[in-house]
Design a protein around this motif. Structure first.
Motif, mmCIF file in Angstrom:
data_model
loop_
_atom_site.group_PDB
_atom_site.id
_atom_site.type_symbol
_atom_site.label_atom_id
_atom_site.label_comp_id
_atom_site.label_asym_id
_atom_site.label_seq_id
_atom_site.Cartn_x
_atom_site.Cartn_y
_atom_site.Cartn_z
ATOM 1 N N VAL A 70 -5.036 -8.519 -6.238
ATOM 2 C CA VAL A 70 -5.156 -7.108 -6.581
ATOM 3 C C VAL A 70 -3.999 -6.339 -5.953
ATOM 4 C CG1 VAL A 70 -6.559 -5.039 -6.218
ATOM 5 C CG2 VAL A 70 -7.658 -7.206 -6.843
ATOM 6 N N ASP A 71 -3.405 -5.434 -6.736
ATOM 7 C CA ASP A 71 -2.339 -4.582 -6.229
ATOM 8 C C ASP A 71 -2.974 -3.404 -5.499
ATOM 9 O OD1 ASP A 71 -0.178 -2.995 -5.700
ATOM 10 O OD2 ASP A 71 0.549 -2.874 -7.769
ATOM 11 N N THR A 72 -3.089 -3.518 -4.189
ATOM 12 C CA THR A 72 -3.755 -2.459 -3.413
ATOM 13 C C THR A 72 -2.924 -1.186 -3.343
ATOM 14 O OG1 THR A 72 -2.833 -3.231 -1.296
ATOM 15 C CG2 THR A 72 -4.936 -4.200 -2.019
ATOM 16 N N ARG A 73 -1.715 -1.221 -3.868
ATOM 17 C CA ARG A 73 -0.908 -0.007 -3.990
ATOM 18 C C ARG A 73 -1.265 0.756 -5.265
ATOM 19 N NH1 ARG A 73 4.688 -1.909 -5.027
ATOM 20 N NH2 ARG A 73 3.428 -2.871 -6.666
ATOM 21 N N ALA A 74 -2.064 0.116 -6.147
ATOM 22 C CA ALA A 74 -2.402 0.677 -7.467
ATOM 23 C C ALA A 74 -1.145 1.010 -8.261
ATOM 24 C CB ALA A 74 -3.291 1.913 -7.320
ATOM 25 N N GLY A 75 -0.107 0.183 -8.089
ATOM 26 C CA GLY A 75 1.117 0.346 -8.851
ATOM 27 C C GLY A 75 2.088 1.367 -8.304
ATOM 28 N N PHE B 297 4.048 2.796 -1.392
ATOM 29 C CA PHE B 297 3.373 2.061 -0.319
ATOM 30 C C PHE B 297 4.135 0.791 0.053
ATOM 31 C CE2 PHE B 297 -0.185 4.449 -2.250
ATOM 32 C CZ PHE B 297 -0.643 5.113 -1.125
ATOM 33 N N GLY B 298 5.306 0.570 -0.555
ATOM 34 C CA GLY B 298 6.092 -0.614 -0.253
ATOM 35 C C GLY B 298 6.151 -1.565 -1.427
ATOM 36 N N SER B 299 6.807 -2.685 -1.214
ATOM 37 C CA SER B 299 6.990 -3.662 -2.286
ATOM 38 C C SER B 299 5.897 -4.726 -2.324
ATOM 39 C CB SER B 299 8.351 -4.347 -2.135
ATOM 40 O OG SER B 299 8.443 -5.007 -0.874
ATOM 41 N N ASP B 300 5.129 -4.847 -1.244
ATOM 42 C CA ASP B 300 4.086 -5.867 -1.146
ATOM 43 C C ASP B 300 2.771 -5.308 -1.674
ATOM 44 O OD1 ASP B 300 2.208 -7.805 -0.419
ATOM 45 O OD2 ASP B 300 3.173 -8.212 1.502
ATOM 46 N N PHE C 128 -3.067 -22.344 1.248
ATOM 47 C CA PHE C 128 -2.421 -21.146 0.741
ATOM 48 C C PHE C 128 -1.109 -20.868 1.464
ATOM 49 C CE2 PHE C 128 -7.097 -20.151 0.411
ATOM 50 C CZ PHE C 128 -7.199 -20.566 -0.910
ATOM 51 N N PRO C 129 -0.050 -20.545 0.711
ATOM 52 C CA PRO C 129 1.247 -20.284 1.348
ATOM 53 C C PRO C 129 1.425 -18.848 1.829
ATOM 54 C CG PRO C 129 1.493 -20.280 -1.023
ATOM 55 C CD PRO C 129 0.059 -20.645 -0.756
ATOM 56 N N ASP C 130 0.493 -17.956 1.488
ATOM 57 C CA ASP C 130 0.653 -16.576 1.944
ATOM 58 C C ASP C 130 -0.704 -15.920 2.175
ATOM 59 O OD1 ASP C 130 -0.207 -15.142 -0.596
ATOM 60 O OD2 ASP C 130 1.503 -16.265 -1.369
ATOM 61 N N LYS C 131 -0.670 -14.816 2.908
ATOM 62 C CA LYS C 131 -1.876 -14.114 3.310
ATOM 63 C C LYS C 131 -2.643 -13.542 2.125
ATOM 64 C CE LYS C 131 -3.427 -10.444 6.489
ATOM 65 N NZ LYS C 131 -4.120 -9.622 5.477
ATOM 66 N N ALA C 132 -1.932 -13.063 1.103
ATOM 67 C CA ALA C 132 -2.592 -12.421 -0.033
ATOM 68 C C ALA C 132 -3.560 -13.377 -0.730
ATOM 69 C CB ALA C 132 -1.553 -11.902 -1.026
ATOM 70 N N LEU C 133 -3.174 -14.638 -0.884
ATOM 71 C CA LEU C 133 -4.055 -15.605 -1.532
ATOM 72 C C LEU C 133 -5.271 -15.892 -0.664
ATOM 73 C CD1 LEU C 133 -1.463 -18.108 -3.041
ATOM 74 C CD2 LEU C 133 -2.914 -16.501 -4.284
ATOM 75 N N CYS C 134 -5.061 -15.993 0.635
ATOM 76 C CA CYS C 134 -6.183 -16.195 1.552
ATOM 77 C C CYS C 134 -7.137 -15.007 1.485
ATOM 78 C CB CYS C 134 -5.661 -16.389 2.964
ATOM 79 S SG CYS C 134 -6.929 -16.561 4.248
#
Length: 751
Positions: free
Chosen positions: A150-155, A159-162, A523-529
């Motif tokens: 989920v894009d927690t920046r809502a697009g 809020f940054g690039s992540d 998982f290779p990154d925090k977002a997937l975890c």
């Protein structure tokens, strides 16, 4: 001559029997699934169907008829795996078999049969043409295993690039009553158009309405003449975007990205629309098989459009669902919503998918809507067989924990226990005799290969090499003969570890799934975890005390850290798990690495050695509360009758059983021992048993040299089925292995 039947195959993701009232389960607050129930009433409900514990092994099994250890497709494929752990293009897949009977085949949505184009497409030799090489005439779906986080920046790139750096965990800007929310604003579309939105008459946040339309919401602002630079259409947002690969029978392929209007919308609807569009293009001169892989209800859990949910469904109109207001006063932040919200959102996603399945049948002319909105489905008046199956059990945070059912979240998806592998299977069609029946006999995901071949009129046994028989058993007789006895003597499931690509640039780190009390390094990154409701212990961990910036690299360090901080150690995810059942007794075999606790030197803690444990259970599929293979000490424990563990690499031996138990155990142990032999044979095929034979025909010959030549020139000569030394390259070293073994004939495994 009558036209052969069309086949509509619908795959539900992370969807176990615990979710369905048609099976007599669903927990205290079941999802509304009237259309799946209508399919069950109009056809057959298979009461005892097993899948593999994770998605790719099951899905590969559907289309090859082989268990995972027969193909080395042992777990969900990720970008850091070798192509050797994917379906080989030299397999006689279902669409290839059906093509001999005049069928045209399409695959829509998720199927996760191959590698992806992430990390340089290191395990994707044929690129976007991969599904065409596996036999599908049309593919309109995605190669990844799930929707992106989920894009927690809502697009909003302010809020940054992540996508993990924003405040909006649902993917949209909430009402003004929440921090950062707004009751009005501008809704931009990928086309460049814009509409000013305010709170809807039903109280819907304009940010949510905008997301549901495929747009990005600029809170508190009015539409501008051009799209502001901080509106980011390139990032994916869970279920509201998709990167679809579209490939055709001529081998051509294109990619639809999230910034394309065709890649925006609610994924379940987009998948349904694409399936309807393809089926309606078929002229009727050829029979077809359409496989539709829904993404739902796989994580990330995300609210579906309100238009797909009944007005009075629990959670539909609650603005606090998915936002911090759902936490009970005085409860630790996030604790209550972490239990309630996932199951509420899962119900909403399930209801939305069920509604789209009904629309699919209606728009394909297979059913109609009754005046009261229910589905009028009479398959005997059609020439299409509808098959619906889950790919594995439900994931931990969506499992129905309460009666009816009382399933086991700690032993769910990813495990060989009942909650992890017991899935719905519904079949309806014109040849089904006495529809509305329940079939109590054991069936397996591998059996669908046989069923599809039987429906098409193919000689299944003659379609595959005689020295590589499939594992699937016949199924058609269950449809045509209400008195058909059970065909399978045992049912089987397994999951293991894929071959890792040493060329991969991404490195997995520990993630703890606390609801399952398990540490895994996938998982290779925090977002997937995070999307899996896990706690990340790798680089960038937010757990207080975890060393920055790199975190921990293994589960021994994680357990040691937790114990040192007053928490319990966690189990490590096994490297291999198998289970076999005769319908009454079940034997589970778990091969788990030892990860000892060392609080005196956490940074140096390491996992080493393995323990093999066998667990012997008695199970059933009763309603409303089945006997499950639950753990000792759980609230509804059905503990093993007996267990045994060995650390010398040999299979353990259980003792102390009575006569009936001993007879069943001996039979099931022999089956597991055989499957261990098959797994060992195939895992060592390239290095020991038949080096140089990349197409698995048990002979090293000129065809292997020709195949190597093709693959060494594709995708920069990266990983392929001709990477015999498993170094991630298809190069001269692999060619030399073929040349050294030319003329060699290999012996298939005895089983």
């Amino acid at each position: 001559m009558a036209q052969k039947p069309n086949i509509l195959f619908i795959v539900l993701d992370d969807f176990g029997v615990d979710q369905l009232t048609a099976y007599g389960y669903g927990g205290a607050a079941p999802a509304r699934t009237p259309n799946l129930s209508a399919i069950a009433r109009a056809g057959l409900l298979f009461r005892n169907a097993w899948a593999m514990p994770t998605c790719t092994p099951t899905r590969a099994t559907f289309f090859t008829g082989r268990y995972p250890s027969s193909t080395n497709v042992l777990n969900a494929v990720v970008s850091s795996d070798l192509a050797n752990s994917e379906i080989s293009p030299y397999e006689v897949t279902v669409p290839k078999m059906l093509k001999t009977q005049g069928y045209v085949s399409a695959l829509i949505g998720k199927m996760h049969l191959t590698g992806s184009d992430l990390d340089g497409s290191r395990n994707l030799p044929y690129g976007w043409q991969t599904m065409w090489k596996l036999g599908f005439d049309h593919f309109d779906g995605y190669l990844d295993g799930a929707p992106y986080p989920v894009d927690t920046r809502a697009g909003l790139s302010t809020f940054g690039s992540d996508v993990a750096d924003g405040p909006y965990k649902c993917g949209f800007v909430p009402r003004a009553q929440f921090t950062g929310g707004a009751d009005s604003g501008a809704c931009y579309q990928a086309t460049g158009s814009c509409e000013n939105l305010a709170v809807g008459s039903d109280g819907t946040a304009p940010g949510r309405s905008c997301m549901e339309r495929g747009g990005i919401f600029d809170p508190g602002q009015s539409c501008q003449s051009s799209v502001p630079s901080y509106i980011d259409f390139t990032a994916q947002n869970g279920y509201y975007t998709g990167e679809f690969i579209v490939s055709e029978a001529d081998g051509s392929a294109v990619k639809v990205t999230a910034s394309d209007p065709a890649g925006r919308g609610y994924r379940t609807t987009m998948e349904t629309d694409r399936a309807i569009a393809w089926a309606k293009q078929q002229g009727g001169d050829k029979p077809w098989m359409l496989t539709l892989g829904y993404s739902a209800i796989h994580a990330p859990l995300q609210l579906p459009p309100k238009s797909l949910i009944a007005d009075d469904t629990l959670g539909r109109n609650d603005p606090f669902v998915c936002f911090p207001g759902s936490d009970a006063e005085g409860a630790p932040a996030g604790q209550l919503s972490g239990v309630v919200d996932p199951r509420l959102i899962t119900n909403l996603m399930t209801e939305a998918m069920d509604k789209e399945i009904g629309r699919l049948l209606v728009e394909l002319g297979l059913a109609s809507w009754n005046d009261d909105g229910t589905l009028n489905y009479q398959p005997e008046k059609t020439n299409t067989v509808v098959v619906v199956m889950g790919d594995n059990g439900t994931y931990v945070n969506s499992v129905k924990l309460t009666a009816p059912g009382q399933f086991d979240a700690a032993r769910s998806k990813g495990s060989p226990y009942q909650t992890g592998v017991w899935v719905p299977l519904l079949v309806a069609g014109p040849m089904v005799k006495e529809p509305g029946r329940e079939v109590p006999h054991m069936v397996n995901a591998a059996d669908l290969y046989q069923l599809f071949g039987e429906l098409a009129g193919a000689d299944v046994a003659a379609s595959v090499p005689a020295d590589r028989p499939i594992d699937g058993q016949p199924m058609l007789a269950y449809l045509t003969d209400p008195g058909q006895a059970g065909i399978r003597a045992t049912n089987f499931t397994e999951v293991g570890m894929n071959f890792t690509n040493p060329q991969a640039t991404s490195t997995p780190f520990p993630c703890v799934i606390e609801a399952a009390d398990t540490c895994l390094v996938f998982f290779p990154d925090k977002a997937l975890c995070d999307d899996q409701s896990g706690v990340w212990y790798g680089p960038g961990s937010t757990v207080a005390g975890v060393p920055a910036p790199n975190g921990y690299s293994n589960c021994a360090q994680v357990s040691s850290f937790r114990v040192a901080n007053g928490q319990d150690a966690v189990k490590v995810y096994p490297r291999a798990q198998k289970a076999v059942s005769d319908g009454t007794y079940k034997l589970v075999r778990v091969d788990r690495q030892n990860c000892p606790v060392d609080t005196s030197d956490i940074d140096s803690a390491q996992c080493s050695g393995y323990a093999l444990t066998d667990e012997f259970y008695k199970i059933d599929t009763a309603t409303p509360n089945p006997t499950l293979d639950r753990d000792v000490g759980s609230s509804q424990a059905s503990p093993p009758i007996a267990t045994a563990t060995s650390t010398d690499g040999n299979a353990p031996v259980i003792t102390g059983l009575n006569g009936e138990q001993q007879e069943a155990y001996d039979r099931l142990k022999a089956e597991l021992d055989k499957r261990d032999e098959v797994a060992s044979y195939n895992q060592n095929y390239d290095s020991v048993n038949c080096p140089g034979d990349g197409n698995r025909d048990f002979v090293v010959d000129q065809q292997d040299l020709d195949n190597w030549t093709e693959l060494s020139r594709l995708n920069g000569g990266q990983s392929s089925w001709y990477d015999f030394n498993h170094d991630g390259k298809t190069d001269a070293a692999d060619q030399a292995i073929i040349q050294q073994n030319l003329g060699r004939r290999c012996t298939p495994p005895a089983s």
